[in-house]
Design a protein around this motif. Structure first.
Motif, mmCIF file in Angstrom:
data_model
loop_
_atom_site.group_PDB
_atom_site.id
_atom_site.type_symbol
_atom_site.label_atom_id
_atom_site.label_comp_id
_atom_site.label_asym_id
_atom_site.label_seq_id
_atom_site.Cartn_x
_atom_site.Cartn_y
_atom_site.Cartn_z
ATOM 1 N N ASN A 23 0.818 -1.213 0.000
ATOM 2 C CA ASN A 23 0.000 0.000 0.000
ATOM 3 C C ASN A 23 0.860 1.275 0.000
ATOM 4 O O ASN A 23 0.517 2.267 0.636
ATOM 5 C CB ASN A 23 -0.981 -0.001 1.177
ATOM 6 N N ILE A 24 1.991 1.242 -0.720
ATOM 7 C CA ILE A 24 2.884 2.397 -0.811
ATOM 8 C C ILE A 24 2.283 3.410 -1.778
ATOM 9 O O ILE A 24 1.967 3.076 -2.915
ATOM 10 C CB ILE A 24 4.289 1.974 -1.271
ATOM 11 N N THR A 25 2.135 4.626 -1.303
ATOM 12 C CA THR A 25 1.510 5.674 -2.114
ATOM 13 C C THR A 25 2.489 6.714 -2.619
ATOM 14 O O THR A 25 2.186 7.462 -3.544
ATOM 15 C CB THR A 25 0.414 6.403 -1.299
ATOM 16 N N ASP A 26 3.695 6.770 -2.018
ATOM 17 C CA ASP A 26 4.649 7.809 -2.411
ATOM 18 C C ASP A 26 6.086 7.346 -2.176
ATOM 19 O O ASP A 26 6.375 6.692 -1.181
ATOM 20 C CB ASP A 26 4.381 9.081 -1.606
ATOM 21 N N LEU A 27 6.959 7.698 -3.130
ATOM 22 C CA LEU A 27 8.395 7.443 -3.001
ATOM 23 C C LEU A 27 9.133 8.723 -3.365
ATOM 24 O O LEU A 27 8.906 9.289 -4.433
ATOM 25 C CB LEU A 27 8.851 6.347 -3.964
ATOM 26 N N ASP A 28 10.021 9.163 -2.497
ATOM 27 C CA ASP A 28 10.854 10.318 -2.785
ATOM 28 C C ASP A 28 11.895 9.913 -3.829
ATOM 29 O O ASP A 28 12.349 8.768 -3.850
ATOM 30 C CB ASP A 28 11.557 10.768 -1.494
ATOM 31 N N ASP A 29 12.298 10.834 -4.694
ATOM 32 C CA ASP A 29 13.284 10.523 -5.724
ATOM 33 C C ASP A 29 14.616 10.056 -5.161
ATOM 34 O O ASP A 29 15.410 9.431 -5.860
ATOM 35 C CB ASP A 29 13.511 11.728 -6.647
ATOM 36 N N SER A 30 14.896 10.310 -3.890
ATOM 37 C CA SER A 30 16.165 9.895 -3.291
ATOM 38 C C SER A 30 16.051 8.607 -2.463
ATOM 39 O O SER A 30 17.017 8.190 -1.831
ATOM 40 C CB SER A 30 16.725 11.018 -2.414
ATOM 41 N N THR A 31 14.905 7.963 -2.489
ATOM 42 C CA THR A 31 14.673 6.768 -1.673
ATOM 43 C C THR A 31 15.720 5.684 -1.897
ATOM 44 O O THR A 31 16.181 5.056 -0.952
ATOM 45 C CB THR A 31 13.269 6.192 -1.943
ATOM 46 N N PHE A 32 16.126 5.455 -3.141
ATOM 47 C CA PHE A 32 17.041 4.353 -3.455
ATOM 48 C C PHE A 32 18.486 4.823 -3.690
ATOM 49 O O PHE A 32 19.295 4.095 -4.253
ATOM 50 C CB PHE A 32 16.533 3.600 -4.687
ATOM 51 N N ARG A 33 18.829 6.001 -3.213
ATOM 52 C CA ARG A 33 20.128 6.627 -3.523
ATOM 53 C C ARG A 33 21.342 5.804 -3.114
ATOM 54 O O ARG A 33 22.386 5.878 -3.740
ATOM 55 C CB ARG A 33 20.204 8.019 -2.903
ATOM 56 N N ASP A 34 21.253 5.003 -2.063
ATOM 57 C CA ASP A 34 22.397 4.210 -1.587
ATOM 58 C C ASP A 34 22.380 2.771 -2.096
ATOM 59 O O ASP A 34 23.207 1.964 -1.697
ATOM 60 C CB ASP A 34 22.431 4.179 -0.057
ATOM 61 N N LEU A 35 21.453 2.440 -2.973
ATOM 62 C CA LEU A 35 21.263 1.046 -3.375
ATOM 63 C C LEU A 35 21.844 0.751 -4.755
ATOM 64 O O LEU A 35 21.233 0.063 -5.580
ATOM 65 C CB LEU A 35 19.770 0.690 -3.342
ATOM 66 N N GLY A 36 23.045 1.233 -5.007
ATOM 67 C CA GLY A 36 23.669 1.078 -6.306
ATOM 68 C C GLY A 36 23.951 -0.353 -6.735
ATOM 69 O O GLY A 36 24.184 -0.611 -7.902
ATOM 70 N N LYS A 37 23.932 -1.298 -5.812
ATOM 71 C CA LYS A 37 24.176 -2.709 -6.146
ATOM 72 C C LYS A 37 22.879 -3.524 -6.222
ATOM 73 O O LYS A 37 22.935 -4.747 -6.370
ATOM 74 C CB LYS A 37 25.121 -3.334 -5.119
ATOM 75 N N LEU A 38 21.753 -2.858 -6.145
ATOM 76 C CA LEU A 38 20.469 -3.555 -6.155
ATOM 77 C C LEU A 38 20.252 -4.262 -7.490
ATOM 78 O O LEU A 38 20.430 -3.680 -8.553
ATOM 79 C CB LEU A 38 19.329 -2.565 -5.892
ATOM 80 N N LYS A 39 19.881 -5.529 -7.430
ATOM 81 C CA LYS A 39 19.626 -6.345 -8.614
ATOM 82 C C LYS A 39 18.134 -6.492 -8.897
ATOM 83 O O LYS A 39 17.716 -6.548 -10.032
ATOM 84 C CB LYS A 39 20.175 -7.765 -8.426
ATOM 85 N N VAL A 40 17.357 -6.617 -7.815
ATOM 86 C CA VAL A 40 15.928 -6.908 -7.951
ATOM 87 C C VAL A 40 15.137 -5.946 -7.076
ATOM 88 O O VAL A 40 15.418 -5.809 -5.889
ATOM 89 C CB VAL A 40 15.606 -8.362 -7.513
ATOM 90 N N LEU A 41 14.159 -5.292 -7.682
ATOM 91 C CA LEU A 41 13.226 -4.449 -6.939
ATOM 92 C C LEU A 41 11.821 -4.777 -7.413
ATOM 93 O O LEU A 41 11.508 -4.683 -8.593
ATOM 94 C CB LEU A 41 13.498 -2.957 -7.165
#
Length: 114
Positions: A23-41
């Motif tokens: 039930n996520i309604t909002d994400l800030d543009d900087s939410t994933f800023r530290d997740l440079g190695k993320l493979k799956v979202l």
């Protein structure tokens, strides 16, 4: 529900993030800023997913290595399958993701008979 912009701060080695059905309604543009190695979202089945596209700025920090970005539909569990098949599920080793199979030259074309 709004995800705090610092919710994932400092998680530089995180590779999989499952946020679907929350039930996520909002994400800030900087939410994933530290997740440079993320493979799956996976962010499927959240109200915010209706307004997001793969080109949305919120995904800029993860764009280099994230090869499974599920916004509108769930594409399965390719990374989990790879881990299980290679027995690397519980390793801390960094890797760039599974190698995509390339078609062999001429594969998929009908052969001509002489």
């Amino acid at each position: 529900t709004t995800v705090d912009k610092d919710a994932f701060a400092g998680l530089h080695n995180l590779q999989v993030l499952l946020m679907h059905h929350n039930n996520i309604t909002d994400l800030d543009d900087s939410t994933f800023r530290d997740l440079g190695k993320l493979k799956v979202l996976k962010i499927v089945d959240n109200p915010v997913a209706k307004t997001l596209k793969k080109s949305s700025p919120v995904f800029d920090p993860i764009r280099k290595y994230c090869y499974q970005l599920d916004i509108k539909r769930d594409s399965g569990d390719e990374l989990e399958d790879l881990w299980e098949n290679t027995k690397t599920y519980l390793t801390d080793d960094w890797f760039e993701g599974p190698v995509k199979k390339q078609k062999k030259k001429g594969q998929g074309k009908a052969k001509k008979e002489l």
